[in-house]
Design a protein around this motif. Structure first.
Motif, short mmCIF file in Angstrom:
data_model
loop_
_atom_site.label_atom_id
_atom_site.label_comp_id
_atom_site.label_asym_id
_atom_site.label_seq_id
_atom_site.Cartn_x
_atom_site.Cartn_y
_atom_site.Cartn_z
N UNK A 194 0.82 -1.20 0.00
CA UNK A 194 0.00 0.00 0.00
C UNK A 194 0.86 1.26 0.00
N UNK A 195 1.99 1.21 0.73
CA UNK A 195 2.89 2.36 0.72
C UNK A 195 3.51 2.59 -0.65
N UNK A 196 3.90 1.49 -1.33
CA UNK A 196 4.44 1.63 -2.68
C UNK A 196 3.40 2.21 -3.65
N UNK A 199 3.03 5.86 -2.91
CA UNK A 199 4.21 6.59 -3.37
C UNK A 199 4.21 6.75 -4.88
N UNK A 200 3.80 5.68 -5.60
CA UNK A 200 3.75 5.78 -7.07
C UNK A 200 2.73 6.82 -7.52
N UNK A 201 1.59 6.89 -6.83
CA UNK A 201 0.59 7.91 -7.18
C UNK A 201 1.15 9.31 -6.95
N UNK A 202 1.85 9.51 -5.86
CA UNK A 202 2.42 10.83 -5.58
C UNK A 202 3.53 11.17 -6.58
N UNK A 203 4.35 10.19 -6.95
CA UNK A 203 5.39 10.44 -7.94
C UNK A 203 4.81 10.78 -9.30
#
Length: 294
Positions: A194-196, A199-203
């Motif tokens: 879930x963290x990955x 993080x991908x959405x934010x990137x």
């Protein structure tokens, strides 16, 4: 005169003896039950000094305090066929002293036997997860089972029943430990995934935001260089300018096409023809500035 004195002394002695046989002391936490020629009197004697008829009456004191009784460990098999060893504690008190004396012989021992039987019965109807995780339900069922045959017939009130300890076999303990470890590992993997994802959405959002500002990539690159330099290690970072990559990309797109199909012409050997050489390049290629071969 002497006979009169002796008679008075004897009468006083008899009165004293009669008084000693007639007076009974009942403590605050007790109630007195009087048996007259073997029959129970209706009136329960309250705390304080009480008078009874000598020889005809007999008083039995009953404690009204709450009794804490430990139930020895009992072996039981749960509904899902797991062998357990369970012990408990029972809190009870007398609410009707007449019934406690008349209807049951040695009521503490009777309560203990009922508690042992009820403990095995209740544990046999529940599964392992319920015994370990829902103690309140098990305690409530134990209280109801023990209270049913003791309250009205025996004059006892079961105030509370609690399971103290549940002993599991060693094999079951190891299995539960492995299960708990696997559950924690599963949660850790889910949280990491879930963290990955977040993080991908934010990137992706950051990449779209920086795409509209060409200088943002260079600023981000410089920030990365600063972060690496703060580690004080021996690694040397040589950043490649993003603008130079963008220049080559634009140059490759705007380069004029050599033929009508957009590909350079080829000679008979299959090698692409480099096309006409400008005067500047030809002059630079000559040894003395003259025509080649002169």
């Amino acid at each position: 005169m002497e006979a009169t004195v002796i008679g008075v002394v004897i009468v006083l002695a008899l009165l004293a003896l009669l008084g000693a046989l007639s007076v009974r002391l009942v403590q605050q936490y007790q109630r007195g039950i009087v048996f007259r020629f073997g029959r129970v009197l209706d009136r329960v004697r309250q705390p304080g000094l009480q008078l009874i008829v000598p020889i005809a009456d007999r008083m039995v004191r009953v404690s009204m305090q709450t009794v804490v009784m430990g139930v020895p460990a009992q072996g039981a098999i749960t509904r899902d066929n797991v062998t357990l060893t369970v012990d408990a504690v029972v809190y009870y008190r007398v609410v009707d002293p007449v019934k406690a004396l008349v209807n049951v012989h040695d009521y503490p021992s009777a309560v203990l036997q009922v508690a042992q039987t009820a403990l095995r019965s209740v544990i046999g109807k529940a599964d392992l997860d319920t015994v370990l995780g829902d103690r309140e339900r098990i305690n409530a069922e134990l209280k109801a089972v023990i209270d049913a045959p003791t309250e009205k017939p025996w004059g006892l009130l079961i105030e509370r029943v609690e399971v103290k300890d549940v002993e599991l076999p060693e094999g079951m303990k190891r299995s539960m430990s492995r299960q708990a470890e696997a559950e924690r590992e599963r949660r850790a993997r889910v949280i990491a995934a879930d963290g990955e994802y977040q993080a991908s959405r934010r990137l992706a959002d950051a990449s779209r935001a920086m795409a509209g500002t060409p200088g943002a990539y260079q600023l981000r690159l410089l920030q990365t260089v600063v972060d690496v330099a703060a580690e004080k290690n021996s690694t040397l970072v040589m950043p490649f300018p993003v603008e130079l990559l963008r220049f080559f990309d634009q140059f490759s797109r705007t380069m004029p096409e050599r033929d009508g199909m957009g590909a350079p012409e080829r000679d008979g050997t299959g090698v692409p023809d480099p096309g006409p050489v400008t005067g500047t390049v030809a002059a630079a290629a000559e040894p003395d500035g003259g025509p080649p071969g002169g």
